[in-house]
Design a protein around this motif. Structure first.
Motif, PDB file in Angstrom:
ATOM      1  N   PRO A 111     -71.897   7.814 -20.862  1.00  0.00           N
ATOM      2  CA  PRO A 111     -71.016   6.905 -21.607  1.00  0.00           C
ATOM      3  C   PRO A 111     -71.687   5.569 -21.882  1.00  0.00           C
ATOM      4  CG  PRO A 111     -69.898   7.882 -19.730  1.00  0.00           C
ATOM      5  CD  PRO A 111     -71.336   8.183 -19.569  1.00  0.00           C
ATOM      6  N   PRO A 112     -71.463   4.971 -23.037  1.00  0.00           N
ATOM      7  CA  PRO A 112     -71.995   3.641 -23.332  1.00  0.00           C
ATOM      8  C   PRO A 112     -71.220   2.583 -22.562  1.00  0.00           C
ATOM      9  CG  PRO A 112     -70.574   4.348 -25.103  1.00  0.00           C
ATOM     10  CD  PRO A 112     -70.678   5.515 -24.148  1.00  0.00           C
ATOM     11  N   MET A 113     -71.730   1.378 -22.561  1.00  0.00           N
ATOM     12  CA  MET A 113     -71.011   0.260 -21.960  1.00  0.00           C
ATOM     13  C   MET A 113     -69.683   0.064 -22.684  1.00  0.00           C
ATOM     14  SD  MET A 113     -72.880  -0.946 -19.481  1.00  0.00           S
ATOM     15  CE  MET A 113     -72.298  -2.613 -19.213  1.00  0.00           C
ATOM     16  N   SER A 114     -68.654  -0.250 -21.915  1.00  0.00           N
ATOM     17  CA  SER A 114     -67.336  -0.438 -22.506  1.00  0.00           C
ATOM     18  C   SER A 114     -67.337  -1.628 -23.468  1.00  0.00           C
ATOM     19  CB  SER A 114     -66.302  -0.669 -21.406  1.00  0.00           C
ATOM     20  OG  SER A 114     -65.058  -1.002 -21.958  1.00  0.00           O
ATOM     21  N   ALA A 115     -66.575  -1.487 -24.544  1.00  0.00           N
ATOM     22  CA  ALA A 115     -66.454  -2.590 -25.507  1.00  0.00           C
ATOM     23  C   ALA A 115     -65.576  -3.708 -24.958  1.00  0.00           C
ATOM     24  CB  ALA A 115     -65.892  -2.073 -26.827  1.00  0.00           C
ATOM     25  N   ALA A 116     -64.675  -3.374 -24.021  1.00  0.00           N
ATOM     26  CA  ALA A 116     -63.776  -4.379 -23.448  1.00  0.00           C
ATOM     27  C   ALA A 116     -64.548  -5.253 -22.470  1.00  0.00           C
ATOM     28  CB  ALA A 116     -62.614  -3.694 -22.744  1.00  0.00           C
ATOM     29  N   ALA A 117     -64.476  -6.562 -22.676  1.00  0.00           N
ATOM     30  CA  ALA A 117     -65.265  -7.488 -21.870  1.00  0.00           C
ATOM     31  C   ALA A 117     -64.963  -7.399 -20.377  1.00  0.00           C
ATOM     32  CB  ALA A 117     -65.058  -8.911 -22.376  1.00  0.00           C
ATOM     33  N   PRO A 118     -63.684  -7.349 -19.936  1.00  0.00           N
ATOM     34  CA  PRO A 118     -63.416  -7.274 -18.493  1.00  0.00           C
ATOM     35  C   PRO A 118     -64.016  -6.023 -17.852  1.00  0.00           C
ATOM     36  CG  PRO A 118     -61.445  -7.935 -19.692  1.00  0.00           C
ATOM     37  CD  PRO A 118     -62.435  -7.501 -20.716  1.00  0.00           C
ATOM     38  N   ALA A 119     -63.857  -4.885 -18.510  1.00  0.00           N
ATOM     39  CA  ALA A 119     -64.401  -3.649 -17.954  1.00  0.00           C
ATOM     40  C   ALA A 119     -65.923  -3.685 -17.925  1.00  0.00           C
ATOM     41  CB  ALA A 119     -63.918  -2.450 -18.775  1.00  0.00           C
ATOM     42  N   ARG A 120     -66.529  -4.276 -18.957  1.00  0.00           N
ATOM     43  CA  ARG A 120     -67.982  -4.359 -19.009  1.00  0.00           C
ATOM     44  C   ARG A 120     -68.518  -5.251 -17.893  1.00  0.00           C
ATOM     45  NH1 ARG A 120     -68.270  -5.778 -23.755  1.00  0.00           N
ATOM     46  NH2 ARG A 120     -68.649  -8.026 -23.565  1.00  0.00           N
ATOM     47  N   ARG A 121     -67.847  -6.385 -17.681  1.00  0.00           N
ATOM     48  CA  ARG A 121     -68.283  -7.281 -16.607  1.00  0.00           C
ATOM     49  C   ARG A 121     -68.127  -6.634 -15.233  1.00  0.00           C
ATOM     50  NH1 ARG A 121     -65.724 -11.298 -19.858  1.00  0.00           N
ATOM     51  NH2 ARG A 121     -63.813 -11.098 -18.609  1.00  0.00           N
ATOM     52  N   ALA A 122     -67.019  -5.902 -15.054  1.00  0.00           N
ATOM     53  CA  ALA A 122     -66.808  -5.225 -13.771  1.00  0.00           C
ATOM     54  C   ALA A 122     -67.894  -4.181 -13.518  1.00  0.00           C
ATOM     55  CB  ALA A 122     -65.429  -4.578 -13.744  1.00  0.00           C
ATOM     56  N   ALA A 123     -68.254  -3.434 -14.572  1.00  0.00           N
ATOM     57  CA  ALA A 123     -69.297  -2.414 -14.434  1.00  0.00           C
ATOM     58  C   ALA A 123     -70.646  -3.049 -14.130  1.00  0.00           C
ATOM     59  CB  ALA A 123     -69.375  -1.583 -15.706  1.00  0.00           C
ATOM     60  N   GLN A 124     -70.947  -4.146 -14.809  1.00  0.00           N
ATOM     61  CA  GLN A 124     -72.215  -4.828 -14.567  1.00  0.00           C
ATOM     62  C   GLN A 124     -72.275  -5.388 -13.151  1.00  0.00           C
ATOM     63  OE1 GLN A 124     -72.092  -7.652 -17.777  1.00  0.00           O
ATOM     64  NE2 GLN A 124     -73.189  -6.300 -19.212  1.00  0.00           N
ATOM     65  N   ALA A 125     -71.157  -5.935 -12.669  1.00  0.00           N
ATOM     66  CA  ALA A 125     -71.123  -6.467 -11.304  1.00  0.00           C
ATOM     67  C   ALA A 125     -71.308  -5.344 -10.288  1.00  0.00           C
ATOM     68  CB  ALA A 125     -69.803  -7.188 -11.059  1.00  0.00           C
ATOM     69  N   ARG A 126     -70.654  -4.206 -10.524  1.00  0.00           N
ATOM     70  CA  ARG A 126     -70.775  -3.077  -9.603  1.00  0.00           C
ATOM     71  C   ARG A 126     -72.218  -2.568  -9.561  1.00  0.00           C
ATOM     72  NH1 ARG A 126     -67.040  -0.479 -11.648  1.00  0.00           N
ATOM     73  NH2 ARG A 126     -65.440  -1.367 -10.298  1.00  0.00           N
ATOM     74  N   TRP A 127     -72.834  -2.535 -10.722  1.00  0.00           N
ATOM     75  CA  TRP A 127     -74.227  -2.085 -10.780  1.00  0.00           C
ATOM     76  C   TRP A 127     -75.133  -3.047 -10.023  1.00  0.00           C
ATOM     77  CZ3 TRP A 127     -78.501  -4.572 -12.885  1.00  0.00           C
ATOM     78  CH2 TRP A 127     -79.669  -3.804 -12.947  1.00  0.00           C
ATOM     79  N   LEU A 128     -74.908  -4.342 -10.189  1.00  0.00           N
ATOM     80  CA  LEU A 128     -75.728  -5.333  -9.510  1.00  0.00           C
ATOM     81  C   LEU A 128     -75.558  -5.246  -7.997  1.00  0.00           C
ATOM     82  CD1 LEU A 128     -77.643  -7.735  -9.619  1.00  0.00           C
ATOM     83  CD2 LEU A 128     -75.653  -9.234  -9.873  1.00  0.00           C
ATOM     84  N   TRP A 129     -74.319  -5.080  -7.522  1.00  0.00           N
ATOM     85  CA  TRP A 129     -74.094  -4.941  -6.081  1.00  0.00           C
ATOM     86  C   TRP A 129     -74.778  -3.677  -5.557  1.00  0.00           C
ATOM     87  CZ3 TRP A 129     -73.056  -9.072  -3.736  1.00  0.00           C
ATOM     88  CH2 TRP A 129     -72.127 -10.005  -4.195  1.00  0.00           C
TER      89      TRP A 129
END
Length: 592
Positions: free
Chosen positions: A322-340
């Motif tokens: 799946p591509p990165m979500s277009a919705a900003a909150p979901a995208r930020r949450a995914a990026q934070a989870r990946w970083l952790w």
């Protein structure tokens, strides 16, 4: 928990049956191709619980024979494993391979629990399963007690991830965390050091909407629970080990300067392990495996695995990323989870070296990289996830996606073949040991009590790759005092014959050499004079010196030419060796 992209069911599709079959085929080739026929190695001889004279299992032998670390689970397991399987060692070798495979499967599950895409989770699990210098843990029976606690640690990580994700709140759970951490350390201390990375694991697995202060409180409770288990274990070590031995109070570093020096040494060693040693293990294993695969059976094996690999690549290409979500909150949450998740991997890789730092002169071996490999695998998986997700909208995405799959498949196959080469070397080492011991037993069926066999040179290499480290790292039964003595006693069915030790990494371990004898600096042999400097005083008249050539054959030394500092040579003819017939000469430098 809200995911970073809408199609949650994609997370549960994995890579399908072809990926599972491909992973199993690689596991079988790398670890079970020789059906567990790998014999005894080093500590395995010392772990025997049979009567050397009769060969009968000694069920009344003590379970705990403690020298330094307090590892009750390890000692109990090895004691009864060898009692039950001493004459069927293939069972233990296959059990070891299964334990390693289960640990890799648990790691895949953990990576998926952290919302990494199946492609990335598969790549990370393969890195851990097929890291070339894992040979020491998977092919050495007594080192199974390194692999089992590492698998238990991954299981604990899964439980922590569930604790973070599902808001589990229970005093019983925190008691479980303390007891389970303590239990892991009763096997082996190093994997439990990954507890230091649990804050990042918690942050990677927690719900995106959870408040930071709540997360901090739950992380603190988690670390406190695990810390209690670790503290109790450390107390058991320090209070029960003699102060001067490894694991005792005086063996621990005691100053910041000493800690900095230890970190510097470990950094250099880690650098060598993941560069030169990794290359030697990989290339040496590939070269050695060629002798097994260069046959119709070997070609058919590789062809079958190649077909399965092709099916895996087809599934890789069609499994959704799946591509990165277009919705900003979901995208930020995914990026934070990946970083952790990435931070969890980096911290786990670093923390796994911790138990080695705190103990003076703790040697860094291949098996100490096993727990380290968990963190490395998480880092690799996170990077693959980030690469495939962030490039999903690129024009060249199909080619990049296919190239990534091909790289994962080819690298996994090459690593599996390399591990097959390590299997072959281990088998060659064990069979050569048996042949050498058989030659000695045939030549010296009757020797007086207290006879000491003295290996003066060992030129045998278990591998034939031309890579010095890979070929020579598996030293034989003569490689350590705790293996040489029981190996001889079991072979001769006697308890009154002994041996000194030699291996490629340690110079000849006899000292104060003169025309009468030498000092063996380790524990004195039974019923032998104690040397004033410590150890045993051994007379040449009581020894059988020998050498081992490159082919692994034993040659008896019947004449010793001992050169003094002034250049004069004294000829010594050990009578026990001379009685065997013609032999060879060997030069030694006198120590006095």
């Amino acid at each position: 928990m809200a995911l970073s992209y809408p199609a949650r069911h994609n997370l549960r599709q994995h890579l399908g049956l072809p990926a599972a079959i491909f992973a199993f085929a690689l596991w079988w080739l790398a670890f079970a191709y020789l059906r567990g026929d790998l014999g005894l190695y080093s500590d395995d001889w010392a772990a025997h619980v049979t009567d050397p004279v009769t060969g009968a299992a000694r069920w009344d032998s003590p379970v705990f024979l403690r020298n330094y670390f307090w590892r009750p689970a390890l000692q109990i397991f090895l004691h009864y494993a060898f009692l039950l399987c001493w004459h069927q060692l293939w069972v233990l070798h296959l059990l070891n391979a299964v334990a390693h495979g289960v640990a890799a499967a648990l790691l895949y599950r953990l990576l998926r629990r952290l919302d990494l895409i199946p492609h990335a989770a598969f790549a990370g699990a393969m890195v851990f399963m097929l890291l070339p210098f894992h040979y020491e843990v998977v092919f050495w029976t007594t080192a199974m007690t390194t692999g089992i606690p590492a698998g238990l640690t991954i299981a604990l990580c899964l439980i922590v991830a569930r604790y973070a994700r599902e808001h589990v709140r229970s005093l019983k759970l925190h008691i479980f965390f303390a007891l389970f951490t303590f239990f892991i350390m009763c096997w082996y201390e190093q994997p439990a050091a990954l507890v230091g990375a649990f804050p990042f694991l918690y942050m990677a697995a927690r719900p995106a909407h959870e408040k930071f202060l709540r997360s901090l409180a739950r992380i603190t409770a988690l670390l406190a629970s695990c810390g209690v288990g670790m503290a109790v274990y450390v107390a058991c070590i320090v209070t029960t080990a003699p102060p001067t031995v490894r694991g005792g109070s005086q063996s621990l570093i005691s100053s910041p300067a000493e800690a900095i020096d230890r970190v510097r040494i470990i950094f250099k060693s880690a650098q060598w392990h993941f560069t030169s040693k990794l290359a030697d293990s990989l290339i040496g294993g590939l070269h050695t495996a060629w002798s097994l695969l260069n046959s119709p059976t070997g070609a058919a094996t590789i062809a079958c695995i190649g077909i399965v690999g092709g099916l895996f690549l087809s599934r890789w290409q069609h499994a959704p990323v799946p591509p990165m979500s277009a919705a900003a909150p979901a995208r930020r949450a995914a990026q934070a989870r990946w970083l952790w998740t990435l931070l969890f991997g980096v911290t786990a890789f670093t923390a796994a070296w911790g138990p080695i730092v705190v103990i003076r002169n703790q040697i860094i071996e291949a098996r100490t990289c096993y727990a380290v490999g968990i963190g490395l695998a998480v880092v690799v998986a996170a990077l693959v996830h980030g690469l495939l997700r962030s490039t999903r909208r690129f024009y060249a995405w199909p080619a990049l996606h296919a190239a990534a799959g091909i790289c994962v498949a080819l690298a996994s196959m090459l690593a599996a073949v390399s591990m097959l080469g390590a299997q072959a070397s281990m088998q060659n080492r064990a069979r050569t040991d048996a042949r050498q011991l058989g030659q000695l037993a045939a030549a010296f069926s009757k020797v007086p009590p207290g006879t000491v066999f003295v290996p003066l040179e060992d030129s045998f290499a278990a591998g034939s790759s031309g890579r010095a480290f890979f070929d020579r790292v598996l030293f034989g039964w003569t490689g350590a005092s705790w293996s040489a003595v029981p190996a001889l006693q079991i072979t001769f069915h006697r308890t009154d014959v002994f041996a000194t030790a030699i291996n490629p990494w340690i110079p000849l371990l006899i000292e104060d050499i003169d025309a009468q004898g030498f000092r063996y600096p380790l524990d004195p042999f039974r019923n032998m004079p104690v040397h004033p400097k410590g150890g045993a005083q051994v007379a040449w008249s009581n020894t059988i010196p020998f050498t081992i050539d490159r082919a692994g054959n034993v040659h008896i030394v019947t004449r010793l030419l001992i050169r003094a500092k002034d250049g004069r040579e004294t000829v010594v003819e050990p009578p026990l060796a001379k009685a065997a017939g013609a032999g060879r000469d060997f030069r030694l430098a006198a120590s006095r």
